[in-house]
Design a protein around this motif. Sequence first.
Motif, PDB file in Angstrom:
ATOM      1  N   TYR A 112       0.837  -1.209   0.000  1.00 60.89           N
ATOM      2  CA  TYR A 112       0.000   0.000   0.000  1.00 60.89           C
ATOM      3  C   TYR A 112       0.876   1.265   0.000  1.00 60.89           C
ATOM      4  O   TYR A 112       0.469   2.315  -0.485  1.00 60.89           O
ATOM      5  CB  TYR A 112      -0.918  -0.005   1.249  1.00 60.89           C
ATOM      6  N   GLU A 114       8.091  -2.301   6.198  1.00 60.56           N
ATOM      7  CA  GLU A 114       6.842  -1.765   6.731  1.00 60.56           C
ATOM      8  C   GLU A 114       7.297  -0.678   7.684  1.00 60.56           C
ATOM      9  O   GLU A 114       8.141  -0.923   8.556  1.00 60.56           O
ATOM     10  CB  GLU A 114       6.062  -2.856   7.461  1.00 60.56           C
ATOM     11  N   HIS A 124       5.192   2.034   9.276  1.00 61.30           N
ATOM     12  CA  HIS A 124       4.285   2.888  10.056  1.00 61.30           C
ATOM     13  C   HIS A 124       4.008   2.292  11.444  1.00 61.30           C
ATOM     14  O   HIS A 124       3.434   1.197  11.568  1.00 61.30           O
ATOM     15  CB  HIS A 124       2.984   3.080   9.276  1.00 61.30           C
ATOM     16  N   ASP A 149       1.863   2.987  13.803  1.00 58.18           N
ATOM     17  CA  ASP A 149       0.470   2.691  14.157  1.00 58.18           C
ATOM     18  C   ASP A 149       0.003   1.368  13.546  1.00 58.18           C
ATOM     19  O   ASP A 149      -0.712   0.597  14.173  1.00 58.18           O
ATOM     20  CB  ASP A 149      -0.458   3.829  13.709  1.00 58.18           C
ATOM     21  N   ARG A 150       0.421   1.109  12.301  1.00 60.63           N
ATOM     22  CA  ARG A 150       0.050  -0.175  11.670  1.00 60.63           C
ATOM     23  C   ARG A 150       0.704  -1.335  12.401  1.00 60.63           C
ATOM     24  O   ARG A 150       0.135  -2.410  12.521  1.00 60.63           O
ATOM     25  CB  ARG A 150       0.479  -0.196  10.204  1.00 60.63           C
ATOM     26  N   SER A 151       1.937  -1.134  12.884  1.00 61.86           N
ATOM     27  CA  SER A 151       2.645  -2.229  13.574  1.00 61.86           C
ATOM     28  C   SER A 151       1.955  -2.570  14.889  1.00 61.86           C
ATOM     29  O   SER A 151       2.020  -3.704  15.353  1.00 61.86           O
ATOM     30  CB  SER A 151       4.114  -1.870  13.805  1.00 61.86           C
ATOM     31  N   GLU A 166      -1.311  -2.383  15.289  1.00 61.22           N
ATOM     32  CA  GLU A 166      -2.525  -3.130  14.919  1.00 61.22           C
ATOM     33  C   GLU A 166      -2.207  -4.548  14.482  1.00 61.22           C
ATOM     34  O   GLU A 166      -2.945  -5.477  14.766  1.00 61.22           O
ATOM     35  CB  GLU A 166      -3.251  -2.406  13.760  1.00 61.22           C
ATOM     36  N   ASP A 167      -1.092  -4.721  13.731  1.00 65.29           N
ATOM     37  CA  ASP A 167      -0.817  -6.020  13.103  1.00 65.29           C
ATOM     38  C   ASP A 167       0.691  -6.193  12.892  1.00 65.29           C
ATOM     39  O   ASP A 167       1.223  -5.874  11.826  1.00 65.29           O
ATOM     40  CB  ASP A 167      -1.568  -6.059  11.750  1.00 65.29           C
ATOM     41  N   TYR A 203       7.164  -2.057  15.303  1.00 63.09           N
ATOM     42  CA  TYR A 203       7.970  -1.522  14.194  1.00 63.09           C
ATOM     43  C   TYR A 203       9.435  -1.378  14.600  1.00 63.09           C
ATOM     44  O   TYR A 203      10.335  -1.922  13.958  1.00 63.09           O
ATOM     45  CB  TYR A 203       7.417  -0.163  13.733  1.00 63.09           C
ATOM     46  N   GLU A 212      -0.081   9.066   5.437  1.00 62.56           N
ATOM     47  CA  GLU A 212      -0.531   8.501   6.713  1.00 62.56           C
ATOM     48  C   GLU A 212       0.398   8.982   7.831  1.00 62.56           C
ATOM     49  O   GLU A 212       0.122   8.756   8.999  1.00 62.56           O
ATOM     50  CB  GLU A 212      -0.512   6.969   6.676  1.00 62.56           C
TER      51      GLU A 212
END
Length: 340
Positions: free
Chosen positions: A37, A84, A86, A88-90, A92-93, A153, A191
């Motif tokens: 993405y 990867e 970000h 915040d994404r790390s 979450e998942d 992250y 983002e």
Amino acid sequence: MKIIVTGGAGFIGSNFIFHMLKKYPDYRIICLDCLTYAGNLSTLASVMDAPNFRFVKESITDRKAVFALFEEEHPDMVVNFAAESHVDRSIEDPEVFLDTNIKGTAVLMDACRKYNIRRYHQVSTDEVYGDLPLDRPDLFFTEETPIHTSSPYSSSKAAADLLVLAYHRTYGLPVTISRCSNNYGPYHFPEKLIPLMIANALNDKPLPVYGKGENVRDWLYVEDHCKAIDLIIHKGREGEVYNIGGHNEMKNIDIVKIICRELGKPESLITYVTDRKGHDMRYAIDPTKIFQELGWLPETKFADGIKKTIRWYLDNREWWETILSGEYQDYYEKMYARRI
Ligand code: NAD
Ligand code: TYD
């Protein structure tokens, strides 16, 4: 000189490719990027047809594809931006962070060992050092600061750094690592703090500030980061870590207010939202080593860099609007349908 640049369709990698193609017109640059993405092939449109540039859509975690590319190209160097990225994404998942940031790094280095690469450079982050307290402005991260991570992250980036140093010690792989502070500038995915605030302000949407907005980051204009990596891969010592930072500490809230002022938008758009889990308070780099060894200093002052960045987002609305609408993900299909 032939260089594989991974993650070159992302923010810093693309800026690095532009820097290298301009400065070294006789180098061949191969961009290896699987276009997650965060990867946007339209960013590379201006260089796609250059005779000394090649784009390869594969993942750094795909051992077969990576080894096949090395077999074909026999590169002299690899600069690994692919990640990867970000926080915040790390939160979450985390899993994809472990796959790409750790395993992908190992795959690349295994290929570098087999094909006797001259330099493997790992683009890392100051986040591997954890954070500093707000009430100790005398403290900075040096290369000797212990690794002490906060997010999935930063933990994945730290794990990769340790692997890189282990490959150097165990196999004698000629590696370098750079740990940079927060970058800003053109092609920054919307983002992240600065482009998100610019895009939201331009659309008169709320500006979501985490917690009290007092967290401090040490902002560096992306071109200065690219110049530092250029110096390290050519002149840096093997097996060494170099911190890269701008001595430009800013509170998040002050950045958001500057963006409002520059765009003529009211501060009433600022909305305080729930804080990030485990939110690091302050990052601050001591860049003495890279200055003393390689003569690197940041050239762009924040006051100028933020104006240039805002101007870029105003002049390139289509770039970030197609990201916000999701359309940019069709670009690869369009590009390659045209090429067949
Ligand atoms: P980004 O998220 O903008 O770009 C990452 C790129 O990597 C994208 O093009 C994506 O498609 C690609 N990618 C992701 N997974 C891949 C995989 N498995 N195989 C191949 N390509 C893959 O990131 P960025 O902000 O440009 O950061 C680049 C590097 O610099 C990262 O390693 C990051 O940890 C590091 N870094 C970033 C900052 C910053 O402020 N942005 C600061 C210090 C260090
Ligand atoms: P970010 O750009 O995600 O970089 P990093 O977390 O790697 O430093 O965030 C920079 C700072 O801005 C960080 O303290 C979190 C904060 N932030 C917000 O307050 N609001 C937002 O919408 C975002 C994306 C970040």
